[in-house]
Write a protein that holds these residues in place. Structure first.
Motif, PDB file in Angstrom:
ATOM      1  N   VAL A   6       0.871  -1.178   0.000  1.00 18.62           N
ATOM      2  CA  VAL A   6       0.000   0.000   0.000  1.00 18.62           C
ATOM      3  C   VAL A   6       0.907   1.227   0.000  1.00 18.62           C
ATOM      4  CG1 VAL A   6      -1.808   1.264   1.237  1.00 18.62           C
ATOM      5  CG2 VAL A   6      -1.767  -1.250   1.312  1.00 18.62           C
ATOM      6  N   LEU A   7       0.759   2.062  -1.009  1.00 12.98           N
ATOM      7  CA  LEU A   7       1.608   3.253  -1.091  1.00 12.98           C
ATOM      8  C   LEU A   7       1.102   4.319  -0.132  1.00 12.98           C
ATOM      9  CD1 LEU A   7       1.998   3.348  -4.967  1.00 12.98           C
ATOM     10  CD2 LEU A   7       3.476   2.273  -3.267  1.00 12.98           C
ATOM     11  N   CYS A   8       2.021   5.108   0.357  1.00 17.10           N
ATOM     12  CA  CYS A   8       1.630   6.197   1.261  1.00 17.10           C
ATOM     13  C   CYS A   8       2.567   7.376   1.028  1.00 17.10           C
ATOM     14  CB  CYS A   8       1.665   5.729   2.717  1.00 17.10           C
ATOM     15  SG  CYS A   8       3.149   4.823   3.179  1.00 17.10           S
ATOM     16  N   ALA A   9       2.167   8.527   1.550  1.00 15.30           N
ATOM     17  CA  ALA A   9       2.959   9.744   1.345  1.00 15.30           C
ATOM     18  C   ALA A   9       4.045   9.809   2.426  1.00 15.30           C
ATOM     19  CB  ALA A   9       2.054  10.964   1.375  1.00 15.30           C
ATOM     20  N   THR A  52      10.477   4.080   2.875  1.00 14.58           N
ATOM     21  CA  THR A  52      10.302   5.467   2.449  1.00 14.58           C
ATOM     22  C   THR A  52      11.397   5.862   1.475  1.00 14.58           C
ATOM     23  OG1 THR A  52      10.289   7.766   3.250  1.00 14.58           O
ATOM     24  CG2 THR A  52      11.623   6.235   4.491  1.00 14.58           C
ATOM     25  N   ALA A  53      11.092   6.817   0.612  1.00 22.74           N
ATOM     26  CA  ALA A  53      12.118   7.361  -0.285  1.00 22.74           C
ATOM     27  C   ALA A  53      12.798   8.569   0.347  1.00 22.74           C
ATOM     28  CB  ALA A  53      11.482   7.761  -1.615  1.00 22.74           C
ATOM     29  N   SER A  54      12.457   8.885   1.598  1.00 18.34           N
ATOM     30  CA  SER A  54      12.951  10.129   2.200  1.00 18.34           C
ATOM     31  C   SER A  54      14.457  10.140   2.429  1.00 18.34           C
ATOM     32  CB  SER A  54      12.237  10.397   3.527  1.00 18.34           C
ATOM     33  OG  SER A  54      10.913  10.774   3.287  1.00 18.34           O
ATOM     34  N   PRO A  85      13.173  13.648   1.020  1.00 18.91           N
ATOM     35  CA  PRO A  85      11.924  13.711   1.786  1.00 18.91           C
ATOM     36  C   PRO A  85      10.838  14.523   1.074  1.00 18.91           C
ATOM     37  CG  PRO A  85      13.719  14.872   2.931  1.00 18.91           C
ATOM     38  CD  PRO A  85      14.316  14.218   1.735  1.00 18.91           C
ATOM     39  N   GLY A  86      11.264  15.459   0.218  1.00 19.83           N
ATOM     40  CA  GLY A  86      10.275  16.290  -0.479  1.00 19.83           C
ATOM     41  C   GLY A  86       9.408  15.501  -1.440  1.00 19.83           C
ATOM     42  N   LEU A  87       9.837  14.300  -1.821  1.00 27.97           N
ATOM     43  CA  LEU A  87       9.004  13.496  -2.727  1.00 27.97           C
ATOM     44  C   LEU A  87       7.728  13.031  -2.044  1.00 27.97           C
ATOM     45  CD1 LEU A  87      11.530  11.094  -4.496  1.00 27.97           C
ATOM     46  CD2 LEU A  87      10.278  12.995  -5.513  1.00 27.97           C
ATOM     47  N   ARG A  88       7.792  12.875  -0.712  1.00 27.27           N
ATOM     48  CA  ARG A  88       6.678  12.311   0.066  1.00 27.27           C
ATOM     49  C   ARG A  88       6.210  10.988  -0.550  1.00 27.27           C
ATOM     50  NH1 ARG A  88       8.256  13.005   3.790  1.00 27.27           N
ATOM     51  NH2 ARG A  88       6.439  12.332   4.911  1.00 27.27           N
ATOM     52  N   MET A  89       7.105  10.044  -0.626  1.00 25.17           N
ATOM     53  CA  MET A  89       6.729   8.730  -1.149  1.00 25.17           C
ATOM     54  C   MET A  89       7.189   7.647  -0.184  1.00 25.17           C
ATOM     55  SD  MET A  89       7.324   9.102  -5.202  1.00 25.17           S
ATOM     56  CE  MET A  89       5.954   8.076  -5.651  1.00 25.17           C
ATOM     57  N   GLY A  90       6.255   6.805   0.181  1.00 25.53           N
ATOM     58  CA  GLY A  90       6.563   5.695   1.061  1.00 25.53           C
ATOM     59  C   GLY A  90       5.691   4.505   0.695  1.00 25.53           C
ATOM     60  N   TRP A  91       5.946   3.383   1.366  1.00 28.98           N
ATOM     61  CA  TRP A  91       5.206   2.170   1.040  1.00 28.98           C
ATOM     62  C   TRP A  91       5.115   1.287   2.272  1.00 28.98           C
ATOM     63  CZ3 TRP A  91       9.328   4.203  -1.665  1.00 28.98           C
ATOM     64  CH2 TRP A  91      10.594   3.744  -1.286  1.00 28.98           C
ATOM     65  N   MET A  92       4.021   0.551   2.338  1.00 26.65           N
ATOM     66  CA  MET A  92       3.855  -0.423   3.423  1.00 26.65           C
ATOM     67  C   MET A  92       3.648  -1.784   2.786  1.00 26.65           C
ATOM     68  SD  MET A  92       1.197   1.319   6.067  1.00 26.65           S
ATOM     69  CE  MET A  92       0.091   2.111   4.926  1.00 26.65           C
ATOM     70  N   ALA A 108      -0.176  10.154  -9.563  1.00 33.03           N
ATOM     71  CA  ALA A 108       0.144   9.001 -10.413  1.00 33.03           C
ATOM     72  C   ALA A 108       1.474   9.198 -11.142  1.00 33.03           C
ATOM     73  CB  ALA A 108      -0.978   8.783 -11.421  1.00 33.03           C
ATOM     74  N   LEU A 109       1.782  10.432 -11.545  1.00 33.91           N
ATOM     75  CA  LEU A 109       3.007  10.609 -12.328  1.00 33.91           C
ATOM     76  C   LEU A 109       4.256  10.373 -11.482  1.00 33.91           C
ATOM     77  CD1 LEU A 109       2.138  13.564 -14.702  1.00 33.91           C
ATOM     78  CD2 LEU A 109       2.185  11.115 -15.145  1.00 33.91           C
ATOM     79  N   ASP A 110       4.221  10.804 -10.238  1.00 32.39           N
ATOM     80  CA  ASP A 110       5.358  10.517  -9.352  1.00 32.39           C
ATOM     81  C   ASP A 110       5.488   9.011  -9.133  1.00 32.39           C
ATOM     82  OD1 ASP A 110       6.232  13.049  -9.037  1.00 32.39           O
ATOM     83  OD2 ASP A 110       5.218  13.416  -7.131  1.00 32.39           O
ATOM     84  N   GLN A 111       4.356   8.363  -8.954  1.00 29.08           N
ATOM     85  CA  GLN A 111       4.397   6.912  -8.732  1.00 29.08           C
ATOM     86  C   GLN A 111       4.970   6.200  -9.954  1.00 29.08           C
ATOM     87  OE1 GLN A 111       0.695   5.191  -7.188  1.00 29.08           O
ATOM     88  NE2 GLN A 111       0.049   7.257  -6.711  1.00 29.08           N
ATOM     89  N   LEU A 112       4.515   6.613 -11.134  1.00 32.69           N
ATOM     90  CA  LEU A 112       5.002   5.962 -12.357  1.00 32.69           C
ATOM     91  C   LEU A 112       6.486   6.265 -12.565  1.00 32.69           C
ATOM     92  CD1 LEU A 112       1.936   6.579 -14.695  1.00 32.69           C
ATOM     93  CD2 LEU A 112       2.674   4.408 -13.700  1.00 32.69           C
ATOM     94  N   THR A 113       6.889   7.470 -12.197  1.00 33.14           N
ATOM     95  CA  THR A 113       8.304   7.829 -12.343  1.00 33.14           C
ATOM     96  C   THR A 113       9.158   6.968 -11.416  1.00 33.14           C
ATOM     97  OG1 THR A 113       7.718  10.089 -12.930  1.00 33.14           O
ATOM     98  CG2 THR A 113       9.967   9.722 -12.172  1.00 33.14           C
TER      99      THR A 113
END
Ligand SMILES: Cc1ncc(COP(=O)(O)O)c(C=O)c1O
Length: 466
Positions: free
Chosen positions: A178-181, A310-312, A317-324, A347-352
């Motif tokens: 599950v993706l999270c910010a 997390t990608a932080s 950290p500015g990407l705000r992308m994480g995953w569980m 979606a574009l950040d996720q696809l990138t």
């Protein structure tokens, strides 16, 4: 009654007061907009033809209103640059009414070793841009619509599943990712799930981030500190009172130790016997220097561990992308907490990111940054290691420097004199961690400075130490 119109080309919102002649009403509306400062000096107005078409009135009416406002000095009209709000058409009480609220200029210290940030100058702009270009080119049209799956884009979940299994030893089925910010968002969702399950208490490490604890408390959970020593959190002391435990097994934050195999096993035993959940915060697991990274605890029992990544630290950290990676029995509840759609990340950040991982650019970037951070870590040890004890250096982007008893406060003070932002270990201590032995130390986030700032920052630190 007021009516509003908008132009195409450049939208212009005007409040036309009914009951006046068209021309007078339009003149007054534009005058008022300029007078009040809502239309800033220099703003270009739509051409009389466009505005007339938008308002459904004769072009002459607009042209006459503009001409009147030019004559009054509210507007200027010049060949080639159109009709604009005049420079002197400022609100009458400009200084009082429209002056921007001035906040005191916040000039931070010149140097920073605050832990928690990667070197932002190391963000792989070019590689990210080419991944973004490829992702955008290949994105199906439906990617631009409202997301239908609250877990997030399947392309990213598939890329992560492969990466996490390969690099972190995680059992990761894309269906349970599950993706999270970022981690904070993931923890927020999990706190809601725990409350809904009527959990009251979450065990946390005796040293940790206060805003993570605060988040749990705001969700209605009580946090209970576990002692932390050279083997990591003392998971053997977990009790049935806690419904979950939040751990940083790969690299305890902030003391930097890795949770030993015995302590990992004790955590899993506790979870199995009490039905509790382990929340594994794997925030910088990729950065291990002397040997292979320690695998994720989740690999020991994917049914009892929620893995959070997390990608932080690895990217920014500015990407705000994480995953569980969520145990099967918890998935429905986590998705219910997230809501019917993926609204937190675009979606574009996720696809990138999916493209970035799948193309191997993520691995290349992590390897490159690992070298950069290891060099800094070695320079840190070389610079101060003969004066203070340096620990927590096998992994991550920060180290702990142990100080003689009672010196933490004075070292922080000397750091401030050196214009260096630095955190003491004490600020990470859980307020109820009374059983934790006293320890005077500073936590050095050597990942934080830019490459060009690193040497002077290290010199400032060396000057601040006893
Ligand atoms: C202990 C710990 N957990 C998690 C994170 C990442 O948090 P987020 O993904 O919300 O940026 C950090 C980043 O500094 C951290 O230090």
């Amino acid at each position: 009654m007021t009516e509003s119109w908008a132009t195409f080309g450049a939208d212009l919102h005007l409040d036309l007061t009914a009951g006046r002649g068209l021309r007078a009403g339009l003149t007054e509306a534009v005058r008022e907009a300029a007078r009040s400062g809502r239309l800033a000096a220099g703003t270009r107005l739509p051409s009389s033809r466009t505005l007339a078409a938008d308002l459904g009135i004769a072009r002459n009416t607009v042209a006459e209103a503009y001409a009147e406002l030019v004559a009054e000095g509210w507007l200027t009209a010049r060949q080639g640059s159109g009709t604009r709000v005049a420079e002197r058409a400022r609100p009458r009480r400009a200084a009082a009414a429209a002056a921007p609220v001035r906040r005191p200029a916040r000039k931070g210290p010149a140097y920073s070793l605050i832990p928690g940030s990667p070197d932002l100058g190391g963000f792989p702009r070019a590689a990210w841009l080419s991944a973004a270009r490829r992702a955008l080119t290949d994105a199906p049209n439906e990617a631009f619509g409202y997301a239908v799956d609250p877990r997030g884009r399947v392309e990213l979940r598939q890329a992560l599943a492969g990466y996490l299994a390969r690099a972190r030893g995680v059992y990761a089925d894309p269906g349970r990712i599950v993706l999270c910010a970022g981690f904070l968002h993931g923890l927020t969702l999990l706190a809601g799930v725990l409350r809904a399950r009527r959990v009251r208490e979450v065990a946390v490490e005796g040293y940790g981030l206060d805003f993570h604890r605060d988040l749990l408390v705001r969700a209605g959970l009580r946090t209970r500190p576990l002692n932390v020593d050279a083997q990591g959190a003392r998971t053997g002391e977990l009790t049935a009172a806690a419904g979950a435990v939040l751990l940083t097994p790969a690299h305890q934050f902030p003391t930097g130790v890795a949770l030993t195999p015995e302590r990992r096993a004790a955590a899993v035993d506790w979870a199995r016997t009490t039905g509790g959940l382990i929340l594994e915060d794997d925030y910088d697991g990729e950065f291990r220097y002397d040997r292979q990274p320690v695998g994720a605890l989740q690999g020991l029992d994917p049914d009892r561990v929620v893995y959070l990544g997390t990608a932080s630290k690895s990217l920014a950290p500015g990407l705000r992308m994480g995953w569980m990676v969520v145990p099967p029995a918890l998935l429905e509840e986590v998705l219910a907490a997230k809501g019917p759609t993926e609204w937190a990340s675009g979606a574009l950040d996720q696809l990138t990111l999916a493209e970035f991982i799948a193309s191997g650019a993520y691995d290349r970037h992590v390897r490159g940054m690992r070298l950069r951070y290891r060099r800094r870590r070695d320079e840190l040890v070389a610079a101060v290691g003969d004066r203070v004890g340096v620990s927590g250096i096998a992994a991550g982007l920060h180290a702990v420097l142990d100080l003689p008893e009672g010196l933490e406060r004075s070292v922080l003070q000397s750091a401030a004199w050196q214009d260096l932002a630095l955190h003491g270990l004490g600020r990470f201590r859980h307020p109820e961690a009374v059983a934790l032995p006293a320890r005077d130390a500073v936590v050095v986030g050597y990942g934080t400075p830019s490459d060009s700032a690193w040497s002077p920052t290290l010199a400032a630190l060396a000057a601040a130490l006893p």
